[in-house]
Design an enzyme around this catalytic site. Sequence first.
Site, PDB file in Angstrom:
ATOM      1  N   SER A 282      -8.029   2.448  15.958  1.00  0.00           N
ATOM      2  CA  SER A 282      -7.931   1.351  16.865  1.00  0.00           C
ATOM      3  C   SER A 282      -7.680   2.738  17.626  1.00  0.00           C
ATOM      4  CB  SER A 282      -6.304   1.622  16.763  1.00  0.00           C
ATOM      5  OG  SER A 282      -5.901   0.880  17.839  1.00  0.00           O
TER       6      SER A 282
ATOM      7  N   ASN B 148      -7.185  -1.511   5.533  1.00  0.00           N
ATOM      8  CA  ASN B 148      -7.518  -2.034   6.888  1.00  0.00           C
ATOM      9  C   ASN B 148      -6.085  -2.291   7.394  1.00  0.00           C
ATOM     10  OD1 ASN B 148      -7.478  -4.073   8.969  1.00  0.00           O
ATOM     11  ND2 ASN B 148      -6.853  -5.862   8.129  1.00  0.00           N
TER      12      ASN B 148
ATOM     13  N   ILE C 248      -7.258  -7.226  19.810  1.00  0.00           N
ATOM     14  CA  ILE C 248      -7.875  -8.191  19.397  1.00  0.00           C
ATOM     15  C   ILE C 248      -7.120  -9.269  19.606  1.00  0.00           C
ATOM     16  CG2 ILE C 248      -8.977  -8.583  17.148  1.00  0.00           C
ATOM     17  CD1 ILE C 248     -11.181  -6.629  18.646  1.00  0.00           C
TER      18      ILE C 248
ATOM     19  N   TYR D 269       2.278   5.139  16.542  1.00  0.00           N
ATOM     20  CA  TYR D 269       0.896   4.972  16.493  1.00  0.00           C
ATOM     21  C   TYR D 269      -0.506   5.136  17.193  1.00  0.00           C
ATOM     22  CZ  TYR D 269      -2.074   0.026  15.979  1.00  0.00           C
ATOM     23  OH  TYR D 269      -3.158  -0.824  14.873  1.00  0.00           O
TER      24      TYR D 269
ATOM     25  N   LYS E 109      -2.911   6.634  14.064  1.00  0.00           N
ATOM     26  CA  LYS E 109      -4.520   6.539  14.737  1.00  0.00           C
ATOM     27  C   LYS E 109      -5.495   7.316  14.427  1.00  0.00           C
ATOM     28  CE  LYS E 109      -4.545   2.259  12.834  1.00  0.00           C
ATOM     29  NZ  LYS E 109      -4.681   1.333  11.744  1.00  0.00           N
TER      30      LYS E 109
ATOM     31  N   VAL F 139       1.113  -1.692  -0.161  1.00  0.00           N
ATOM     32  CA  VAL F 139       0.095   0.156  -0.082  1.00  0.00           C
ATOM     33  C   VAL F 139       0.674   1.709   0.066  1.00  0.00           C
ATOM     34  CG1 VAL F 139      -2.014  -0.959   1.410  1.00  0.00           C
ATOM     35  CG2 VAL F 139       0.050   0.229   2.720  1.00  0.00           C
TER      36      VAL F 139
END
Length: 255
Positions: free
Chosen positions: A148, A90, A195, A162, A166, A64
């Site tokens: 997230s 995703n 998750i 991160y 997000k 990507v």
Amino acid sequence: MSSTQQTPQRVALVTGAAQGIGLATAIELLQDGRKVVLTDLRLPDLSALPESLRANAFAQLLDVSDPAACQKLVAAIREQHGSLDILVNNAGISLKNAAGQSNGILDVGLDEVQKMLDINVIAMLRLCQLVLPGMKDKRWGRIVNVSSLAGRGKSIVAGPAYMLTKSAVLGLSRSIASEMGEFGITTNCVAPGRILTQMAMQAGEEVNQRYAQQIPVKRIGEPAEVGAAIRYLCSEAAGFTNGAVIDVNGGFLMG
């Protein structure tokens, strides 16, 4: 819609679909009657899908962060399938240090931040720009960007790089939602908590067990539970759900 009218078969692109949330999302969309193009850095294995769903599933390699590859793939999907109606962004990364942990604010390098921005935000923006003109022409589209819990509030394990990326996903999604809603295009986010994915496993079993005890439902989530939320946001019925964030975190974030 009258009983004689039929909804056309929508075509979906799901990035980061070789495993985890992306794979679970592809299965949900296939069960909803979509054609689904699964992409990842390694070719998604269609044998991981229920056999009854494989006829409408197509696997493609995609980095990507490669602008030319993204443009080529979107064009190829339109040529092969006639349209590209649904985009699920995703694909994402969370870089760890040698100890398997996220670098803190005093240790994180700008090169690390830039790499996460390139994958988690810039690539997402690029794919949205590539698919939106076709959606606008058809006056129908669904974009779901995976954010997230780390972009929604304090994170136990994610580092500043991160969390920054997000959080940016949420802002990007609101911008697209406000500008494109009048054309029948909805843009929403899911914000998963902890998750059971390969990314979550990087922290180790002990960390995840401690994390689970702080979640009201007392367990880590399953990829299919996030996929189900994405399935709704991609549905015909979700035409009035725009600029929203669905939190899939077992109740960790409330208020």
